[in-house]
Write an enzyme that holds these catalytic residues in place. Structure first.
Site, PDB file in Angstrom:
ATOM      1  N   GLY A   6       0.815  -1.201   0.000  1.00 60.03           N
ATOM      2  CA  GLY A   6       0.000   0.000   0.000  1.00 60.03           C
ATOM      3  C   GLY A   6       0.849   1.251   0.000  1.00 60.03           C
ATOM      4  O   GLY A   6       2.041   1.205   0.302  1.00 60.03           O
ATOM      5  N   GLU A  26       5.468  -2.805  -6.682  1.00 60.40           N
ATOM      6  CA  GLU A  26       5.600  -4.087  -6.004  1.00 60.40           C
ATOM      7  C   GLU A  26       5.732  -5.290  -6.936  1.00 60.40           C
ATOM      8  O   GLU A  26       6.374  -6.272  -6.588  1.00 60.40           O
ATOM      9  CB  GLU A  26       4.423  -4.318  -5.053  1.00 60.40           C
ATOM     10  N   GLU A  75      11.054  -7.215   2.807  1.00 56.11           N
ATOM     11  CA  GLU A  75      10.977  -8.431   1.996  1.00 56.11           C
ATOM     12  C   GLU A  75       9.642  -8.466   1.251  1.00 56.11           C
ATOM     13  O   GLU A  75       8.625  -8.030   1.778  1.00 56.11           O
ATOM     14  CB  GLU A  75      11.073  -9.665   2.915  1.00 56.11           C
TER      15      GLU A  75
END
Length: 188
Positions: A6, A26, A75
């Site tokens: 987000g 992402e 990660e």
């Protein structure tokens, strides 16, 4: 703890632009199905401050995924949704509620949209498509009934599976209606 991806919406971007920015950061791709899911505004959902979140549901084929570790995370990893729910893995804030809400939305949409086709390649076999429906609905479907229900949605290609331990299967694709061709509905 684990968290869904987000970002904060920038002053000069729309909600959808922020959602696509997150996806690009992402997973490196924006060629996906994206739908606004829900607005989350419980008063104490984030202990740092009052945060209102607009969640989106994205469906992307695994071959399009290119996980990228951004600046804000330590990660990036994929998890099975069912395993997350079953193991009661600790997720940040109300992210588990978001996941469960998305699962319910997809299950409900299977009955009245073509959303299941977002989980298969452009050309697929009917057993592959049936497996997707069974996973999304969380139940076994009778082969003949399933094929009867989806026959108007699919069209055969001239391809067959090869080198399979069982009888070859025909490949199909989603049939686009004239309305969909003109309006761009459910286009990939």
């Amino acid at each position: 703890s684990l968290a869904l991806p987000g970002v904060f919406v920038r002053i000069d971007e729309t909600l959808e632009e922020a959602a696509y920015r997150t996806i690009k950061e992402e997973i490196g791709s924006c060629d996906i199905y994206l739908e606004q899911l829900f607005t989350w505004g419980d008063i104490e959902r984030d202990p740092r401050m009052r945060i209102i979140s607009i969640s989106y549901m994205a469906i992307v084929s695994p071959h399009k995924l290119k996980l990228v570790k951004g600046e804000r995370v330590s990660e990036v990893k994929l998890y099975s949704v069912n395993k997350l729910i079953d193991t009661k893995e600790k997720l940040a804030f109300d992210h588990m509620k978001m996941i469960k809400y998305a699962i319910d939305r997809i299950k409900n949409k299977v009955a009245y949209t073509k959303i299941a086709f977002e989980f298969v390649e452009e050309e697929f076999t009917l057993p592959q498509l049936q497996k997707v429906y069974e996973i999304l609905l969380n139940k076994t479907l009778y082969k003949a009934n399933f094929r009867n229900k989806i026959k108007e949605l699919v069209e055969e290609t001239d391809k067959m599976t090869e080198k399979q331990p069982h009888r070859p299967s025909k490949y199909y694709r989603l049939r686009e209606t004239e309305y969909e061709q003109n309006k761009g509905i459910f286009k990939r």
